[in-house]
Write an enzyme that holds these catalytic residues in place. Sequence first.
Site, short mmCIF file in Angstrom:
data_model
loop_
_atom_site.label_atom_id
_atom_site.label_comp_id
_atom_site.label_asym_id
_atom_site.label_seq_id
_atom_site.Cartn_x
_atom_site.Cartn_y
_atom_site.Cartn_z
NE ARG A 68 -4.17 1.71 2.23
CZ ARG A 68 -4.43 2.69 3.22
NH1 ARG A 68 -3.70 2.53 4.32
NH2 ARG A 68 -5.26 3.62 3.07
CG HIS A 72 -1.20 5.25 -0.71
ND1 HIS A 72 -2.06 5.65 0.14
CD2 HIS A 72 -2.01 4.04 -1.06
CE1 HIS A 72 -3.41 5.20 0.44
NE2 HIS A 72 -3.19 4.07 -0.61
CG ASN A 97 -1.22 9.03 2.02
OD1 ASN A 97 -1.52 7.99 1.33
ND2 ASN A 97 -0.76 10.10 1.40
CG HIS A 197 -7.16 -4.92 -2.90
ND1 HIS A 197 -8.39 -4.38 -3.77
CD2 HIS A 197 -6.26 -3.74 -2.77
CE1 HIS A 197 -8.03 -3.05 -3.85
NE2 HIS A 197 -7.04 -2.71 -3.06
#
Length: 338
Positions: A68, A72, A97, A197
């Site tokens: 992640r 990001h 975030n 995921h």
Amino acid sequence: MSSASTAILTLVLVFGAFLTAQCHGDSAPLVVGFYRGKCRSIDVEAVVSGVIKEWYKKDPTITAALLRMQFHDCFVNGCDASILLDGSNSEKTAVPNLSVRGYEIINTAKAVVEAICPGVVSCADIIVMATRDAVAMSGGGGGGGKYIVETGRRDGSVSLAKNVDLPSPSISVSNSIKAFANKGLNPTDMVYLLGGHTVGITHCSLIRDRIYNFQNTGKSDPNMDSALLTTLTARCPQNSSTSIDNSVNLDQNPLSSMTVDNSYYRQIVKRRGVLQIDQDLALDPLSNNTVAAIANGFDFSTRFGQAMIKLGGVQVLTGKQGEIRRSCRATNKQTRED
């Protein structure tokens, strides 16, 4: 001057400009093994891997956290470690975030590397290397192989919360394709990258609408598997306290929710996608064939690695662009001022 002479002169000038750019290091392509020979005989990637191995032993969920974090970081200003910078209005403070974690892992890896090879290895590269290593450690059943990363990134100096514009969990497939295309990633890349995921989680607050009030109908999402609906209803009660926001695995196969593999795709094909975008991937004509192929295939590990390598190349700083931070939490200018 003849046309032939003009053409030759043009080629010489173009080639000369290319060599000048390379020699001055204004920009350069990422390469495999960029740090080889730059830290004496030390294998920088092995050093980072050692740090990640120790963290993973204590907490296997770091794989989801680092996946992640890289996503990001790369989706905002490119893969330049801007997400790591502290500040009252830095990317860390943006709402999407606030739940990003793993900063201490990267900071630890950076400290270890700096102690033996100061001023050489970028924080941006450490994010990519650490994520690769965590994925490899989470592999099983034909998934999660150790892909080869390209290195040579440099660190950015701009980190602003207002620049954070990430795809939401409820984004449509078509809009998701556009968002990824803006980063030079194609629809197949998107489907594979969302496969991260497979080790991810969400929270009840982000999926209650699908369970109880899908598109303001007062009912659940009709595309959701009935057994999954029962599970989620128990996990996310409709009238529970807002202070209770339980976590939910995005891969609903309990035997695989900590493993990087194609189980996530097999679940969403069965209408057991937890997030809206996950389920829509398996239903939308723009992506359902790719999802079905991955769910029934045997090369997820390789293809996922290829997509991660491509993600790691988004809008990178190289050569003399950016800097090599001494601390991942601050630019070198900020470090000197402190």
